[in-house]
Motif scaffolding. Structure first.
Motif, PDB file in Angstrom:
ATOM      1  N   CYS A 210       0.709  -1.318   0.050  1.00  0.00           N
ATOM      2  CA  CYS A 210       0.041  -0.007  -0.026  1.00  0.00           C
ATOM      3  C   CYS A 210       0.866   1.245   0.028  1.00  0.00           C
ATOM      4  O   CYS A 210       1.979   1.308   0.633  1.00  0.00           O
ATOM      5  CB  CYS A 210      -0.854   0.001   1.330  1.00  0.00           C
ATOM      6  N   SER A 211       0.630   2.299  -0.641  1.00  0.00           N
ATOM      7  CA  SER A 211       1.434   3.635  -0.764  1.00  0.00           C
ATOM      8  C   SER A 211       1.116   4.381   0.461  1.00  0.00           C
ATOM      9  O   SER A 211      -0.219   4.162   1.076  1.00  0.00           O
ATOM     10  CB  SER A 211       0.750   4.171  -2.029  1.00  0.00           C
ATOM     11  N   PRO A 212       1.930   4.923   1.044  1.00  0.00           N
ATOM     12  CA  PRO A 212       1.731   5.723   2.243  1.00  0.00           C
ATOM     13  C   PRO A 212       1.371   7.280   1.911  1.00  0.00           C
ATOM     14  O   PRO A 212       1.768   7.802   0.592  1.00  0.00           O
ATOM     15  CB  PRO A 212       3.372   5.763   2.798  1.00  0.00           C
ATOM     16  N   THR A 213       0.901   7.723   2.990  1.00  0.00           N
ATOM     17  CA  THR A 213       0.866   9.123   2.553  1.00  0.00           C
ATOM     18  C   THR A 213       2.225   9.828   2.533  1.00  0.00           C
ATOM     19  O   THR A 213       3.037   9.355   3.768  1.00  0.00           O
ATOM     20  CB  THR A 213      -0.315   9.789   3.912  1.00  0.00           C
ATOM     21  N   SER A 214       2.383  10.946   2.171  1.00  0.00           N
ATOM     22  CA  SER A 214       3.788  11.722   1.813  1.00  0.00           C
ATOM     23  C   SER A 214       3.557  13.193   1.780  1.00  0.00           C
ATOM     24  O   SER A 214       2.530  13.525   1.411  1.00  0.00           O
ATOM     25  CB  SER A 214       4.216  11.139   0.802  1.00  0.00           C
ATOM     26  N   ASP A 215       4.766  13.966   2.230  1.00  0.00           N
ATOM     27  CA  ASP A 215       4.882  15.143   1.940  1.00  0.00           C
ATOM     28  C   ASP A 215       5.901  15.285   0.652  1.00  0.00           C
ATOM     29  O   ASP A 215       6.723  14.394   0.735  1.00  0.00           O
ATOM     30  CB  ASP A 215       5.613  15.779   2.846  1.00  0.00           C
ATOM     31  N   GLY A 216       5.590  16.327  -0.130  1.00  0.00           N
ATOM     32  CA  GLY A 216       6.616  16.394  -1.215  1.00  0.00           C
ATOM     33  C   GLY A 216       5.957  17.162  -2.574  1.00  0.00           C
ATOM     34  O   GLY A 216       4.927  17.734  -2.329  1.00  0.00           O
ATOM     35  N   SER A 217       6.836  17.472  -3.339  1.00  0.00           N
ATOM     36  CA  SER A 217       6.708  18.249  -4.362  1.00  0.00           C
ATOM     37  C   SER A 217       7.328  18.013  -5.760  1.00  0.00           C
ATOM     38  O   SER A 217       8.357  17.462  -5.549  1.00  0.00           O
ATOM     39  CB  SER A 217       6.709  19.955  -4.195  1.00  0.00           C
ATOM     40  N   ALA A 218       6.794  18.332  -6.880  1.00  0.00           N
ATOM     41  CA  ALA A 218       7.301  17.855  -8.226  1.00  0.00           C
ATOM     42  C   ALA A 218       6.785  18.980  -9.366  1.00  0.00           C
ATOM     43  O   ALA A 218       5.750  19.565  -8.958  1.00  0.00           O
ATOM     44  CB  ALA A 218       7.099  16.439  -8.662  1.00  0.00           C
ATOM     45  N   ALA A 219       7.854  19.213 -10.180  1.00  0.00           N
ATOM     46  CA  ALA A 219       7.374  20.229 -11.168  1.00  0.00           C
ATOM     47  C   ALA A 219       7.909  19.872 -12.652  1.00  0.00           C
ATOM     48  O   ALA A 219       8.986  19.164 -12.607  1.00  0.00           O
ATOM     49  CB  ALA A 219       8.027  21.612 -10.826  1.00  0.00           C
ATOM     50  N   ALA A 220       7.163  20.342 -13.400  1.00  0.00           N
ATOM     51  CA  ALA A 220       7.836  20.269 -14.879  1.00  0.00           C
ATOM     52  C   ALA A 220       7.827  21.409 -15.777  1.00  0.00           C
ATOM     53  O   ALA A 220       6.627  22.484 -15.504  1.00  0.00           O
ATOM     54  CB  ALA A 220       6.768  19.104 -15.480  1.00  0.00           C
ATOM     55  N   ILE A 221       8.695  22.132 -16.634  1.00  0.00           N
ATOM     56  CA  ILE A 221       8.579  22.935 -17.397  1.00  0.00           C
ATOM     57  C   ILE A 221       8.265  22.356 -18.868  1.00  0.00           C
ATOM     58  O   ILE A 221       8.966  21.598 -19.297  1.00  0.00           O
ATOM     59  CB  ILE A 221       9.835  23.769 -17.484  1.00  0.00           C
ATOM     60  N   VAL A 222       6.962  22.906 -19.470  1.00  0.00           N
ATOM     61  CA  VAL A 222       6.915  22.511 -20.926  1.00  0.00           C
ATOM     62  C   VAL A 222       6.893  23.779 -21.798  1.00  0.00           C
ATOM     63  O   VAL A 222       6.398  24.709 -21.202  1.00  0.00           O
ATOM     64  CB  VAL A 222       5.589  21.717 -20.732  1.00  0.00           C
ATOM     65  N   ALA A 223       7.346  23.498 -23.146  1.00  0.00           N
ATOM     66  CA  ALA A 223       7.456  24.465 -23.660  1.00  0.00           C
ATOM     67  C   ALA A 223       7.284  23.942 -25.277  1.00  0.00           C
ATOM     68  O   ALA A 223       7.215  22.773 -25.682  1.00  0.00           O
ATOM     69  CB  ALA A 223       8.930  24.725 -23.881  1.00  0.00           C
ATOM     70  N   SER A 224       6.945  24.950 -26.401  1.00  0.00           N
ATOM     71  CA  SER A 224       6.641  24.632 -27.587  1.00  0.00           C
ATOM     72  C   SER A 224       8.188  24.316 -28.299  1.00  0.00           C
ATOM     73  O   SER A 224       9.257  24.604 -27.815  1.00  0.00           O
ATOM     74  CB  SER A 224       5.997  25.807 -28.218  1.00  0.00           C
ATOM     75  N   GLU A 225       8.201  23.841 -29.567  1.00  0.00           N
ATOM     76  CA  GLU A 225       9.274  23.788 -30.353  1.00  0.00           C
ATOM     77  C   GLU A 225       9.908  25.000 -30.833  1.00  0.00           C
ATOM     78  O   GLU A 225      11.179  24.708 -30.840  1.00  0.00           O
ATOM     79  CB  GLU A 225       8.718  23.133 -31.557  1.00  0.00           C
ATOM     80  N   SER A 226       9.317  25.957 -30.977  1.00  0.00           N
ATOM     81  CA  SER A 226       9.954  27.353 -31.403  1.00  0.00           C
ATOM     82  C   SER A 226      10.523  27.955 -30.041  1.00  0.00           C
ATOM     83  O   SER A 226      11.887  28.169 -30.082  1.00  0.00           O
ATOM     84  CB  SER A 226       8.856  28.371 -31.551  1.00  0.00           C
ATOM     85  N   PHE A 227       9.961  27.623 -28.827  1.00  0.00           N
ATOM     86  CA  PHE A 227      10.904  27.829 -27.445  1.00  0.00           C
ATOM     87  C   PHE A 227      12.063  27.046 -27.424  1.00  0.00           C
ATOM     88  O   PHE A 227      13.254  27.525 -27.033  1.00  0.00           O
ATOM     89  CB  PHE A 227      10.001  27.607 -26.437  1.00  0.00           C
ATOM     90  N   VAL A 228      11.980  25.611 -27.646  1.00  0.00           N
ATOM     91  CA  VAL A 228      13.005  24.829 -27.671  1.00  0.00           C
ATOM     92  C   VAL A 228      14.260  25.280 -28.559  1.00  0.00           C
ATOM     93  O   VAL A 228      15.101  25.289 -28.115  1.00  0.00           O
ATOM     94  CB  VAL A 228      12.626  23.325 -27.751  1.00  0.00           C
ATOM     95  N   ASP A 229      13.854  25.586 -29.803  1.00  0.00           N
ATOM     96  CA  ASP A 229      14.899  25.961 -30.640  1.00  0.00           C
ATOM     97  C   ASP A 229      15.356  27.417 -30.451  1.00  0.00           C
ATOM     98  O   ASP A 229      16.620  27.536 -30.544  1.00  0.00           O
ATOM     99  CB  ASP A 229      14.236  26.033 -32.031  1.00  0.00           C
ATOM    100  N   LYS A 230      14.761  28.159 -29.763  1.00  0.00           N
ATOM    101  CA  LYS A 230      15.288  29.495 -29.580  1.00  0.00           C
ATOM    102  C   LYS A 230      16.247  29.451 -28.490  1.00  0.00           C
ATOM    103  O   LYS A 230      17.207  30.130 -28.253  1.00  0.00           O
ATOM    104  CB  LYS A 230      14.183  30.396 -29.165  1.00  0.00           C
ATOM    105  N   HIS A 231      15.898  28.559 -27.538  1.00  0.00           N
ATOM    106  CA  HIS A 231      16.721  28.603 -26.183  1.00  0.00           C
ATOM    107  C   HIS A 231      17.796  27.179 -26.201  1.00  0.00           C
ATOM    108  O   HIS A 231      18.639  26.956 -25.253  1.00  0.00           O
ATOM    109  CB  HIS A 231      15.883  28.401 -25.042  1.00  0.00           C
ATOM    110  N   GLY A 232      17.904  26.645 -27.461  1.00  0.00           N
ATOM    111  CA  GLY A 232      18.876  25.581 -27.572  1.00  0.00           C
ATOM    112  C   GLY A 232      18.751  24.338 -26.642  1.00  0.00           C
ATOM    113  O   GLY A 232      19.677  23.654 -26.365  1.00  0.00           O
TER     114      GLY A 232
END
Length: 393
Positions: A210-232
């Protein structure tokens, strides 16, 4: 429609509830790590979707303000155990639809120890219909969540001959995987006898399934193809090649416990993702799926098409879902061992899948990953399935 890429991920270590860290500090750590991973500053983010289940209104703003106060739209998300993947789904839709070229999905939870409790007792509970329908099929027991999934497990045992030992082997596998995950709440390895002899919760589930209750955080940055290209960012970008959210269908109440705990939602979401991405289960190398209980992992094997109905136990016995098998399922240790802070879980899955596709998952790395899949489900209900592939693939 624009292509969508995960360009940065971050998370905290998942920990036992009751610690001193409050949610703004956890969110700051996860969000900062994601921004640093992406190599972009917070002022590049145009929208933020922030998930949590236990917290007051606008807790999402309070969390995001740790990263900056730029006036962008901040949307608070609450979708039971699929909250974090819902935040990712919304951020990806904003990018895919051209509404933003860079968006943040952030999730966090500060929980209480012990079994989940209702937030309000003076109004109908969202799961009341599900619970009442299940109680017609199986005698009601407490705690509610393990009872619901245990009932589906006993149903599977009666119909297909699945054994308690096969469910226990899933707990065994996930605890073993977590040994190599520094973010996991638990990193202990057990024997099969340990799993079977652990404190009974609801038959056939023991505490170590059984999964336990937990404290925590997670994050993701999502971007467009043009943003990916512009920022390498092409070298680190991971494309979301398919994503679907499905809520309850009429066949949720088809007279089976499996339907009530989301089997049909998961199947429908998976089929849509496979069609979007032009892939099948055979193309996937690694999966993070919602093993809130060992029973649900086995049910999900079948719902995702890794095997036919009733064949989940065979996958377990054959070692098909661990290193050296056909797939590696829950290399992070899954919810059972990594922990389950409801508002963060789906984004922790995204982080693990991103690392796996990049080839940067250290001792957990699955060799030769081309395509990865995550599955996150919340009863009441919503199932979110996401497929990932490297930008250069």
């Amino acid at each position: 429609m624009n292509k969508v890429y995960v360009v940065g991920v971050g998370m905290t270590k998942f920990e036992k509830p009751g610690g001193d860290r409050d949610y703004p500090a956890m969110a700051k750590e996860a969000g900062t790590k994601a921004l640093e991973d992406a190599g972009v500053s917070y002022d590049k983010v145009r929208e933020a979707y922030v998930g949590f289940c236990y917290g007051d209104s606008t807790s999402g703003q309070r969390a995001v303000y740790e990263l900056g106060m730029t006036g962008i739209p901040v949307v608070n998300v609450n979708n039971n155990c699929s909250t974090a993947s819902t935040a990712l789904f919304l951020a990806a839709r904003a990018v895919r639809g051209g509404l933003a070229d860079c968006a943040l999905a952030l999730g966090f939870e500060k929980m209480k120890s012990g079994s989940l409790e209702a937030g309000h007792t003076d109004r109908e509970q969202p799961l009341l219909r599900h619970i009442e329908r299940l109680a017609r099929l199986h005698e009601f027991q407490m705690p509610v969540a393990p009872w619901m999934f245990a009932a589906a497990g006993r149903e599977h045992m009666a119909r297909y001959g699945t054994t308690a030992e096969q469910f226990a082997k899933i707990g065994l596998k996930n605890h073993k995987h977590s040994v190599n995950n520094p973010y996991a709440q638990f990193q202990d390895e057990y024997t099969l006898d340990d799993i079977l002899a652990a404190k009974p919760i609801v038959d056939p589930l023991t505490r170590l399934q059984c999964s336990p209750t937990s404290d925590g955080s997670a994050a993701a940055i999502v971007a467009s193809e043009s943003f990916v290209d512009k920022h390498g960012l092409a070298g680190q970008a991971v494309e979301i090649i398919g994503q679907s959210m499905v809520t309850d269908l009429e066949n949720t109440f088809d007279g089976t416990a499996a339907g009530i705990v989301g089997l049909h939602m998961t199947k429908a979401a998976a089929l849509e993702v496979y069609e979007q991405a032009g892939i099948g289960p055979e193309d996937i190398g690694v999966l993070e799926l919602h093993d809130c209980f060992s029973v649900n992992e086995l049910l999900t094997y079948e719902a995702l098409g890794l095997c036919g109905p009733g064949e989940g136990g065979k996958l377990v016995d054959n070692g098909d879902t661990t290193y050296g098998g056909k797939w590696v399922v829950n290399p992070s240790g899954g919810l059972i061992s990594k922990g389950h802070p409801l508002g963060a879980t789906g984004l922790a899955q995204c982080a693990e899948m991103t690392w796996q596709v990049r080839g940067t998952a250290d001792a957990r790395q699955v060799p030769g990953v081309k395509v990865a899949l995550s599955h996150n489900i919340g009863l009441g209900g919503a199932a979110v399935v996401t497929a990932y592939r490297g930008a250069a693939a």
